[in-house]
Structures are given as C-alpha cells and as structure tokens.
Design a protein around this motif. Sequence first.
Motif, mmCIF file in Angstrom:
data_model
loop_
_atom_site.group_PDB
_atom_site.id
_atom_site.type_symbol
_atom_site.label_atom_id
_atom_site.label_comp_id
_atom_site.label_asym_id
_atom_site.label_seq_id
_atom_site.Cartn_x
_atom_site.Cartn_y
_atom_site.Cartn_z
ATOM 1 N N VAL A 26 0.702 -1.100 -0.027
ATOM 2 C CA VAL A 26 -0.242 -0.059 -0.027
ATOM 3 C C VAL A 26 0.682 1.367 -0.039
ATOM 4 O O VAL A 26 0.205 2.757 -0.325
ATOM 5 C CB VAL A 26 -0.954 -0.082 0.732
ATOM 6 C CG1 VAL A 26 -0.260 0.477 2.460
ATOM 7 C CG2 VAL A 26 -2.113 1.205 0.656
ATOM 8 N N GLY A 27 1.859 0.955 0.553
ATOM 9 C CA GLY A 27 3.373 2.152 0.453
ATOM 10 C C GLY A 27 3.318 2.856 -0.877
ATOM 11 O O GLY A 27 3.298 4.344 -1.666
ATOM 12 N N LYS A 28 3.332 1.968 -1.884
ATOM 13 C CA LYS A 28 2.917 2.636 -3.598
ATOM 14 C C LYS A 28 1.936 3.907 -3.731
ATOM 15 O O LYS A 28 1.812 4.757 -4.395
ATOM 16 C CB LYS A 28 2.624 1.411 -4.613
ATOM 17 C CG LYS A 28 3.836 0.972 -4.179
ATOM 18 C CD LYS A 28 3.195 -1.253 -5.489
ATOM 19 C CE LYS A 28 5.393 -1.663 -5.310
ATOM 20 N NZ LYS A 28 4.837 -2.573 -5.433
ATOM 21 N N LEU A 29 0.394 3.113 -3.059
ATOM 22 C CA LEU A 29 -0.644 4.033 -3.115
ATOM 23 C C LEU A 29 -0.637 5.678 -2.594
ATOM 24 O O LEU A 29 -0.063 6.445 -2.786
ATOM 25 C CB LEU A 29 -1.867 3.563 -3.547
ATOM 26 C CG LEU A 29 -3.283 4.488 -3.140
ATOM 27 C CD1 LEU A 29 -2.654 4.953 -4.590
ATOM 28 C CD2 LEU A 29 -4.394 3.402 -2.557
ATOM 29 N N ILE A 30 -0.345 5.613 -0.709
ATOM 30 C CA ILE A 30 0.360 6.233 -0.701
ATOM 31 C C ILE A 30 1.370 7.546 -0.553
ATOM 32 O O ILE A 30 1.445 8.328 -1.144
ATOM 33 C CB ILE A 30 0.870 6.014 0.798
ATOM 34 C CG1 ILE A 30 -0.626 5.373 1.708
ATOM 35 C CG2 ILE A 30 1.754 7.047 1.667
ATOM 36 C CD1 ILE A 30 0.141 4.612 3.062
ATOM 37 N N ALA A 31 2.878 6.837 -1.192
ATOM 38 C CA ALA A 31 3.754 7.630 -2.465
ATOM 39 C C ALA A 31 3.345 7.970 -3.758
ATOM 40 O O ALA A 31 3.615 9.576 -3.402
ATOM 41 C CB ALA A 31 5.151 6.831 -2.302
ATOM 42 N N ALA A 32 2.065 7.445 -4.771
ATOM 43 C CA ALA A 32 1.906 8.350 -5.852
ATOM 44 C C ALA A 32 0.873 9.141 -4.894
ATOM 45 O O ALA A 32 1.083 10.714 -6.058
ATOM 46 C CB ALA A 32 0.899 7.104 -6.310
ATOM 47 N N ALA A 33 -0.309 8.977 -4.115
ATOM 48 C CA ALA A 33 -1.449 9.936 -3.315
ATOM 49 C C ALA A 33 0.300 11.124 -3.116
ATOM 50 O O ALA A 33 -0.921 12.213 -3.340
ATOM 51 C CB ALA A 33 -1.269 9.998 -2.741
ATOM 52 N N GLN A 34 0.569 11.019 -2.525
ATOM 53 C CA GLN A 34 1.916 12.608 -1.826
ATOM 54 C C GLN A 34 2.162 13.069 -3.236
ATOM 55 O O GLN A 34 2.639 13.964 -3.232
ATOM 56 C CB GLN A 34 2.445 11.673 -0.858
ATOM 57 C CG GLN A 34 1.994 11.486 0.582
ATOM 58 C CD GLN A 34 2.809 10.435 1.858
ATOM 59 O OE1 GLN A 34 3.909 9.746 1.221
ATOM 60 N NE2 GLN A 34 2.568 11.113 2.587
ATOM 61 N N GLU A 35 2.941 12.382 -3.889
ATOM 62 C CA GLU A 35 3.122 13.115 -4.772
ATOM 63 C C GLU A 35 2.120 14.026 -5.546
ATOM 64 O O GLU A 35 2.655 14.860 -6.216
ATOM 65 C CB GLU A 35 4.312 11.952 -5.840
ATOM 66 C CG GLU A 35 5.014 11.675 -5.175
ATOM 67 C CD GLU A 35 5.684 10.205 -6.700
ATOM 68 O OE1 GLU A 35 4.717 9.724 -7.673
ATOM 69 O OE2 GLU A 35 6.826 9.234 -5.730
#
Length: 189
Positions: A26-35
């Motif tokens: 889920v860190g992939k989605l967190i990173a994409a959202a934060q970007e």
Amino acid sequence: MTEPSTPRKKPFLYVVVCACGVAGDVGKLIAAAQERHWDVGIIATPQGLGFLDVESIEARTGYPVRSAWRTPGEARPLPPADAIAVAPASFNTINKWAAGIADTLALGVLCEAFGMGIPTAVLPYLNAAQAAHPAYAQNLNRLREMDVLIGSYEPHLPKAGGGADRYRWEEALGLLEPHLRRRTPGRRL
C-alpha cells in the motif's frame, strides 16, 4: 496525530486496506498520492491490519493507522475524507459493503461515505474462483449504482496468489481525481 485545527490545503484521501496478498504494498499508493499533493490516512480492516507495517505507514503519513472504532469523547484521529480508495479490496469487503453491513470501522466508513457523497474508488484483489461467485458480480453492479468507481484488476488464479505485478495502485487516484474537483473538500466522516 490529532485532528488539525487549521484548514487544509491538500485533499485528504482515506485508503481502506483489506486482508489481501498485495496489502503490504500500500506504500505505493501512499507515495503516488503524496506525489500528487494528497494527504493520506489508512483505515485497515481488522484482518488487513496484520498485512501492514503500521509503524512505517504512520511515519510516512503522519497519522495513525485506524482499524477500530474510537471511543466516545475521543478526538477524531484523521481529518475528514475528500475521497476514499479501497485498495486492495477483498471479496468479503466488497460483498459486505454492497449489502450495507457495517460491522467494522472500515465498512462503517464505506457505508457512510455513500450518504455523504464522498467519491470512492475500489480496486478489487481476489481470485477467479471468488470472482465467479454470483454475489460478486451482483455486488459490483450495486456499487456502480452507488457511483463507486471500479478499478480494472483481473482476478488471479485460485491458490496461486499473485497479480501483484498487475495491481495498478495509482488507478485509484486516476479514478478519483476528476470527481474531487466537483465537490467541497473536507466533509466530516
């Protein structure tokens, strides 16, 4: 990690995480959202919580990972949601959500979101045998009728797991962003 007292400039995304093989990513989605300039809070199903590195997620988001109801009088640990992504979404959660069952915090948030008009996207993660069950197709249709945005994941083979390389975390943001522009940020959940 309490409710902010000043207005936010970034939209806030709740990510509901279910007990699925890809949940640890889920860190992939967190990173994409934060970007893309979102703030993110994670709400895990009780079983999904065991799939997560809670300490790492909390450090990355600045918010506690939620899985249980808060007690009366306890401060709200997350700001109100501007949008919700259910990723990964299990067979169980999809079917219970469509039926209006709110027996966990995650399902309660999802059931309430419909009545509050909060844009919600779901990225299913399940196997082909589960997807063949008639309730699954019926409940995806019910969610579509509720204006839930459905991702494109193709179910993997039973007992094989997999599909992590085909799971498109960022699809949730692509589904939600056009709908976010049409509403007022920060409705309380």
